[in-house]
Design an enzyme around this catalytic site. Structure first.
Site, PDB file in Angstrom:
ATOM      1  N   LYS A   1       0.829  -1.213   0.000  1.00  0.00           N
ATOM      2  CA  LYS A   1       0.000   0.000   0.000  1.00  0.00           C
ATOM      3  C   LYS A   1       0.863   1.263   0.000  1.00  0.00           C
ATOM      4  O   LYS A   1       0.602   2.206  -0.758  1.00  0.00           O
ATOM      5  CB  LYS A   1      -0.930  -0.012   1.225  1.00  0.00           C
ATOM      6  CG  LYS A   1      -1.914  -1.177   1.245  1.00  0.00           C
ATOM      7  CD  LYS A   1      -2.899  -1.090   2.388  1.00  0.00           C
ATOM      8  CE  LYS A   1      -2.235  -1.225   3.743  1.00  0.00           C
ATOM      9  NZ  LYS A   1      -1.612  -2.567   3.926  1.00  0.00           N
ATOM     10  N   THR A   2       1.895   1.280   0.825  1.00  0.00           N
ATOM     11  CA  THR A   2       2.792   2.441   0.856  1.00  0.00           C
ATOM     12  C   THR A   2       3.520   2.603  -0.477  1.00  0.00           C
ATOM     13  O   THR A   2       3.667   3.722  -0.991  1.00  0.00           O
ATOM     14  CB  THR A   2       3.806   2.309   2.005  1.00  0.00           C
ATOM     15  OG1 THR A   2       3.107   2.204   3.247  1.00  0.00           O
ATOM     16  CG2 THR A   2       4.733   3.510   2.050  1.00  0.00           C
TER      17      THR A   2
ATOM     18  N   ASP B   1      -1.437   6.868   6.281  1.00  0.00           N
ATOM     19  CA  ASP B   1      -1.376   5.446   6.636  1.00  0.00           C
ATOM     20  C   ASP B   1      -2.214   5.197   7.882  1.00  0.00           C
ATOM     21  O   ASP B   1      -2.391   6.095   8.715  1.00  0.00           O
ATOM     22  CB  ASP B   1       0.077   5.042   6.866  1.00  0.00           C
ATOM     23  CG  ASP B   1       0.286   3.541   6.780  1.00  0.00           C
ATOM     24  OD1 ASP B   1      -0.655   2.829   6.373  1.00  0.00           O
ATOM     25  OD2 ASP B   1       1.396   3.080   7.113  1.00  0.00           O
TER      26      ASP B   1
ATOM     27  N   ARG C   1       6.766  -8.139   1.760  1.00  0.00           N
ATOM     28  CA  ARG C   1       7.662  -7.720   2.837  1.00  0.00           C
ATOM     29  C   ARG C   1       8.355  -8.923   3.463  1.00  0.00           C
ATOM     30  O   ARG C   1       9.552  -8.888   3.753  1.00  0.00           O
ATOM     31  CB  ARG C   1       6.881  -6.952   3.905  1.00  0.00           C
ATOM     32  CG  ARG C   1       7.729  -6.572   5.124  1.00  0.00           C
ATOM     33  CD  ARG C   1       6.954  -5.711   6.090  1.00  0.00           C
ATOM     34  NE  ARG C   1       6.674  -4.402   5.504  1.00  0.00           N
ATOM     35  CZ  ARG C   1       5.633  -3.649   5.830  1.00  0.00           C
ATOM     36  NH1 ARG C   1       4.754  -4.080   6.719  1.00  0.00           N
ATOM     37  NH2 ARG C   1       5.469  -2.465   5.267  1.00  0.00           N
TER      38      ARG C   1
ATOM     39  N   THR D   1      -5.519  -1.348   7.242  1.00  0.00           N
ATOM     40  CA  THR D   1      -5.570  -2.802   7.363  1.00  0.00           C
ATOM     41  C   THR D   1      -6.912  -3.248   7.926  1.00  0.00           C
ATOM     42  O   THR D   1      -7.168  -4.442   8.004  1.00  0.00           O
ATOM     43  CB  THR D   1      -4.449  -3.299   8.290  1.00  0.00           C
ATOM     44  OG1 THR D   1      -4.566  -2.641   9.564  1.00  0.00           O
ATOM     45  CG2 THR D   1      -3.073  -2.991   7.703  1.00  0.00           C
TER      46      THR D   1
END
Length: 339
Positions: free
Chosen positions: A69-70, A114, A222, A163
Site C-alpha cells: 500500500k505504501t 497510513d 515484505r 488494514t
C-alpha cells in the site's frame, strides 16, 4: 510489539526495516509486480486525471500489512509528478494536527495517510470537508463563543491506507473515488519480486532458491524480502555468497521457517491446540497462555495466516484445528469425530 514478538514472518515492519524496503521499492506502476487488477484500475484513474489536467480522485487502499500500500502511494505521486506528504492516523490526535498538515499542502500534492482508521474522530470530521470542498474550518475560541473560520486549501489527492477497512465510518469511505483491495500474492509473483530484490542487492540467486523463498513467504512481499536478506546473510557467512536451493533451505531451517511459511509461534500455537486441547475448541486467551504469549500477539501475528492457510478455524465456541493441521504437524488425531 518488539522484534521478538513480531518474528521473521510477521508482516509488520519497524522503522529500520522500512528504510531498507525503500531501496527495493519499484518507482513506477509498470515496475510493480502483482495485484494485476488493482494496477490496471489505478492506471486508468491516473491516466484519466492526467488527460484532464486535474488531480485524480481520492484513493483508498485496504489490505493486510506488507502488501504494497505504501509503495503504491509513492508510485501515485511519482506517476503524477507531484510532491508526496506522508503521515499516519495515530499521528493525527486532534483536528488541529490535521489542519496544520492540510494548510501547508501544495496544489496537486499527494497526501498519504497510513492507518487512516486510527485517526481521531474530530480530525475525521474535518477531513470530510477537506476532501470534498478543499476547505478546513478552523475553530477560534472555546465554548459557546467559539467561531469557525473557513480556510481554503490547495486541491490535493488523499491516498488512505488501512488494514481494517471495516473500522472506517461510511461517510469517510464514501468520499474516496477509488477503492483498491490488496490481496495476498501468488507464489509466481513473489518469485519475480525476490529475483528483482536480489538484483538490487547485488547477490547471485538461483531460480530454485528464489522459488523456495517465495513459497515460504506467506503471500507477502515484505516477508519475501526479509527472508531473502536472511538467506543472503547465511550465504555470505557460511557459504560462498551464492544463493542456491541448499543454502536457502539451510538458512530458512535455521530461522525456523518451515515449508509452508510457519515459524516458531505458528507451530507452538498449532502444537498446543492439537496436543493440549485435542484440536479444540479453545478460547484465544487460553490458547495464548498455553504458548506463553499475549492474546494480541497470537491474534494479530499468528492467527490470520493459520486461518488463511486452512490450518485452524474460528468458531463461536473457540479455535479448532482442521484435518490439514493434524497432517501438517504429523500428529495423530484422537479417536472420534474431529471438532
Amino acid at each position: 510489539m518488539d522484534d521478538h514478538e513480531r518474528g521473521i514472518v510477521s508482516p509488520g515492519a519497524d522503522l529500520e526495516e522500512r528504510d531498507l524496503e525503500g531501496a527495493l521499492r519499484p518507482r513506477l506502476l509498470a515496475d510493480f509486480v502483482g495485484q494485476d487488477r488493482v494496477r490496471e484500475q489505478l492506471s486508468l484513474v491516473l491516466n484519466g486525471a492526467r488527460n484532464r489536467g486535474r488531480a485524480p480522485d481520492h484513493i483508498l487502499m485496504s489490505g493486510g500489512p506488507g502488501l504494497g500500500k505504501t509503495t503504491l502511494a509513492m508510485i501515485v505521486a511519482a506517476e503524477l509528478g507531484a510532491p508526496l506528504r506522508i503521515t499516519s492516523g495515530p499521528a493525527i490526535e486532534r483536528s488541529g494536527d490535521l489542519a496544520a498538515v492540510l494548510s501547508t499542502l501544495q496544489e496537486g500534492e499527494v497526501l498519504f495517510l497510513d492507518e487512516i482508521h486510527r485517526m481521531a474522530r474530530p480530525a475525521e470530521e474535518m477531513l470530510y470537508v477537506a476532501m470534498e470542498d478543499f476547505r478546513v474550518d478552523v475553530m477560534v475560541g472555546k465554548g459557546p463563543g467559539a467561531t469557525a473560520i473557513p480556510l481554503d486549501i490547495a486541491p490535493f489527492t488523499l491516498v488512505g491506507a488501512t488494514t481494517r477497512a471495516g473500522l472506517l465510518p461510511a461517510p469517510l469511505r464514501d468520499r474516496f473515488g477509488f477503492t483498491a483491495h490488496m490481496d495476498f500474492y501468488a507464489a509466481a509473483d513473489l518469485e519475480l519480486i525476490v529475483r528483482r530484490s536480489a538484483r538490487l542487492l547485488g547477490v547471485e540467486l538461483e531460480d530454485d532458491a528464489a522459488a523456495e523463498v517465495a513459497r515460504r513467504s506467506r503471500g507477502t512481499p515484505r516477508i519475501a524480502n526479509r527472508l531473502l536478506r536472511r538467506v543472503r546473510d547465511y550465504a555470505e557467512v557460511r557459504g560462498d555468497g551464492r544463493l542456491d536451493l541448499r543454502v536457502a533451505r539451510a538458512a530458512l531451517a535455521l530461522y525456523e521457517v518451515d515449508e509452508r511459511g510457519l515459524d516458531r509461534l505458528d507451530r507452538a500455537v498449532l502444537d498446543a491446540l492439537l496436543r493440549r486441547f485435542r484440536g479444540g475448541p479453545v478460547g484465544l486467551s487460553t490458547l495464548a497462555v498455553s504458548v506463553g504469549e499475549e492474546p494480541e500477539t497470537v491474534e494479530v501475528v499468528a492467527e490470520p495466516f493459520l486461518v488463511r492457510a486452512g490450518l485452524i478455524a474460528r468458531t463461536p465456541r473457540g479455535r479448532v484445528a482442521t484435518p490439514e493441521a493434524w497432517e501438517h504437524m504429523g500428529v495423530e488425531p484422537p479417536p472420534g469425530p474431529t471438532p
